[in-house]
Design an enzyme around this catalytic site. Structure first.
Site, PDB file in Angstrom:
ATOM      1  N   HIS A  38     -12.315  14.241 -56.863  1.00  0.00           N
ATOM      2  CA  HIS A  38     -13.560  15.264 -57.357  1.00  0.00           C
ATOM      3  C   HIS A  38     -13.462  15.414 -58.909  1.00  0.00           C
ATOM      4  O   HIS A  38     -13.708  16.459 -59.373  1.00  0.00           O
ATOM      5  CB  HIS A  38     -13.494  16.510 -56.687  1.00  0.00           C
ATOM      6  CG  HIS A  38     -13.887  16.470 -55.348  1.00  0.00           C
ATOM      7  ND1 HIS A  38     -14.324  15.307 -54.831  1.00  0.00           N
ATOM      8  CD2 HIS A  38     -13.349  17.208 -54.189  1.00  0.00           C
ATOM      9  CE1 HIS A  38     -14.595  15.540 -53.288  1.00  0.00           C
ATOM     10  NE2 HIS A  38     -13.880  16.492 -53.248  1.00  0.00           N
TER      11      HIS A  38
ATOM     12  N   HIS B   6     -20.582  20.323 -52.807  1.00  0.00           N
ATOM     13  CA  HIS B   6     -19.419  20.393 -51.830  1.00  0.00           C
ATOM     14  C   HIS B   6     -19.717  21.760 -51.141  1.00  0.00           C
ATOM     15  O   HIS B   6     -18.623  22.548 -51.012  1.00  0.00           O
ATOM     16  CB  HIS B   6     -18.069  20.466 -52.606  1.00  0.00           C
ATOM     17  CG  HIS B   6     -16.943  19.884 -51.915  1.00  0.00           C
ATOM     18  ND1 HIS B   6     -16.406  20.756 -50.787  1.00  0.00           N
ATOM     19  CD2 HIS B   6     -16.308  18.912 -51.823  1.00  0.00           C
ATOM     20  CE1 HIS B   6     -15.512  20.227 -50.348  1.00  0.00           C
ATOM     21  NE2 HIS B   6     -15.504  18.887 -50.922  1.00  0.00           N
TER      22      HIS B   6
ATOM     23  N   GLU C 235     -21.213  15.510 -48.013  1.00  0.00           N
ATOM     24  CA  GLU C 235     -21.402  15.076 -49.330  1.00  0.00           C
ATOM     25  C   GLU C 235     -22.186  13.877 -49.836  1.00  0.00           C
ATOM     26  O   GLU C 235     -21.526  12.725 -49.202  1.00  0.00           O
ATOM     27  CB  GLU C 235     -19.983  15.255 -50.024  1.00  0.00           C
ATOM     28  CG  GLU C 235     -19.246  16.432 -49.981  1.00  0.00           C
ATOM     29  CD  GLU C 235     -17.652  16.249 -50.059  1.00  0.00           C
ATOM     30  OE1 GLU C 235     -17.199  15.830 -51.177  1.00  0.00           O
ATOM     31  OE2 GLU C 235     -17.178  16.163 -48.840  1.00  0.00           O
TER      32      GLU C 235
HETATM   33  C1  BGC Z   1     -12.405  15.520 -49.707  1.00  0.00           C
HETATM   34  C2  BGC Z   1     -11.023  16.066 -48.870  1.00  0.00           C
HETATM   35  C3  BGC Z   1     -10.562  17.414 -49.572  1.00  0.00           C
HETATM   36  C4  BGC Z   1     -11.663  18.404 -49.884  1.00  0.00           C
HETATM   37  C5  BGC Z   1     -11.173  19.307 -50.948  1.00  0.00           C
HETATM   38  C6  BGC Z   1     -13.270  16.520 -49.594  1.00  0.00           C
HETATM   39  O1  BGC Z   1     -14.545  16.076 -50.249  1.00  0.00           O
HETATM   40  O2  BGC Z   1     -12.789  14.280 -48.959  1.00  0.00           O
HETATM   41  O3  BGC Z   1      -9.895  15.209 -48.742  1.00  0.00           O
HETATM   42  O4  BGC Z   1      -9.496  17.804 -49.327  1.00  0.00           O
HETATM   43  O5  BGC Z   1     -12.765  17.707 -50.441  1.00  0.00           O
HETATM   44  O6  BGC Z   1     -11.606  20.573 -50.299  1.00  0.00           O
END
Ligand code: BGC
Length: 385
Positions: A130, A204, A351
């Site tokens: 991210h 998210h 997402e």
């Molecule tokens: C990811 C997860 C991660 C989470 C974080 C998601 O988009 O794919 O692996 O733990 O985000 O909160």
């Protein structure tokens, strides 16, 4: 619907505090604390028809999203924290946040572009997740109300300097949240760069249509319009394979309860401790970005339904992929907006995105953005009951 977003003009603004119209859409602002670095944070409230959305300038976070259920009972259907401290904390699992510069993982935090190899800081075991440790979710965005009588809208802007989190190029990003009178929240993303770079923006939000803090979502149904997904290795990096979902727990082509197969003895589910994968959306175009994907159509990607409340969420996007993360790492240590502890699978995160680790997979739709091009992406969350 695709037209909602960046094209909206700032009309009818009553005061610097925001745009309000008692008969319809309203966009108002209040203070929401100060970051440890001393930057003031605002909370904007977008209201229209039956729906109210609260957006923070910190991380562009959707803090709450209130809609009625089938009985007309209004409830908040997204997970979040009651105050800024929760979002600033390293324990924040990206609740409601804008994700950038690169949604999901880049293997080893490394990629090569035009012959130069870039090393990003690692923040997820051996990988970058991210956008790195201080991604867009940890930045304070500049907000401007841009709605009118019909649409409540907020434009958020962020300039990420060259080298920010290891990425090349100064990236100028604009994200516009627009809420129409039919309970449709549109997110329009636009970005430009002054040097070649990679970009993959998303939001998210953790959805629980039965209400935030009401327990797990195993009985809620999910439909994903995707005949294939991208399997991962044990660090959740795509292997590069585009695998058919048929005959696997990843087949959500028909509405299926989230919990129906989540504990099956399947290697992919074990790697993710549940669902944490990218689905390759069935698109009438290929969703590839060549300079700009603004010509890509907004197509329906997924539908979530909660039989208990009667609420339905329909997601449409211009993006080629959808990460379905079933809140696997919520472990009972976080307390949310309503005072409840969040546990595993208390929400689904959906997402819209380009595929994880695309910079290292030339076969995946490209995430490269070059000077003169405009990154252009739209996702619409439509709520019904
Ligand atoms: C990811 C997860 C991660 C989470 C974080 C998601 O988009 O794919 O692996 O733990 O985000 O909160």
């Amino acid at each position: 619907m695709a037209a909602l977003g960046a094209g909206l003009l700032a009309t009818g603004l009553a005061s610097p505090a925001g745009a309000t119209d008692d008969d319809g859409a309203s966009t108002t602002v209040e203070p929401f604390g100060t970051t440890p670095e001393g930057t003031s944070v605002e909370r904007w409230t977008l209201a229209n028809g039956e729906m109210t959305v609260r957006v923070l300038t910190y991380g562009g976070v959707i803090q709450t999203l209130e809609v009625p259920d089938a009985d007309g009972e209004v409830g908040n259907v997204v997970l979040g924290f009651p105050d800024l401290a929760g979002y600033v904390s390293d324990d924040d699992p990206y609740f409601g946040a804008l994700i950038g510069r690169y949604g999901n993982r880049i293997a080893g935090g490394r990629f090569t572009l035009d012959g130069t190899t870039y090393q990003l800081p690692l923040n997820d075991g051996p990988n970058t997740l991210h956008g790195g440790p201080q991604g867009f979710d940890d930045q304070v965005w500049q907000a401007t109300p841009v709605g009118d009588d019909d649409v409540a809208a907020l434009r958020l802007e962020l300039v990420s300097p060259d080298g920010d989190q290891g990425f090349p190029g100064t990236l100028t990003t604009t994200v516009t949240y627009s809420l129409d009178a039919d309970s449709r929240l549109s997110i329009h993303y636009a970005a430009t760069t002054d040097a070649p770079t990679v970009v993959n923006l998303t939001n998210h939000t953790y959805w629980n249509l039965a209400g935030e803090g009401s327990g797990d979502v195993y009985d809620q149904t999910l439909q994903i319009h995707a005949g294939a997904y991208t399997p991962v290795d044990e660090t959740l990096i795509p292997t590069g394979e585009i695998a058919p979902v048929a005959g696997t727990p990843f087949d959500f082509r028909e509405p299926t309860a989230v919990g129906a197969r989540i504990r099956e003895d399947d290697q992919q589910l074990l790697y993710g401790q549940g669902y944490d994968h990218n689905w390759v959306l069935d698109r009438t175009d290929d969703g590839a970005r060549e300079g700009s994907d603004s010509e890509d159509a907004l197509e329906e990607a997924a539908v979530v339904h909660d039989p208990g409340s009667g609420r339905t969420l329909t997601i449409s996007t211009t993006e080629p992929g959808l990460q379905f993360y079933s809140g696997n790492f919520l472990d009972g240590t976080l307390v949310g907006t309503g005072g409840h502890v969040y546990r595993q699978s208390d929400a689904v995160v959906l997402e819209t995105q380009h595929f994880p680790d695309s910079p290292n997979h030339p076969d995946f739709p490209s995430t490269v953005l070059r000077p003169g091009e405009v990154y252009d992406s739209t996702t619409v969350f439509a709520l019904a009951h």
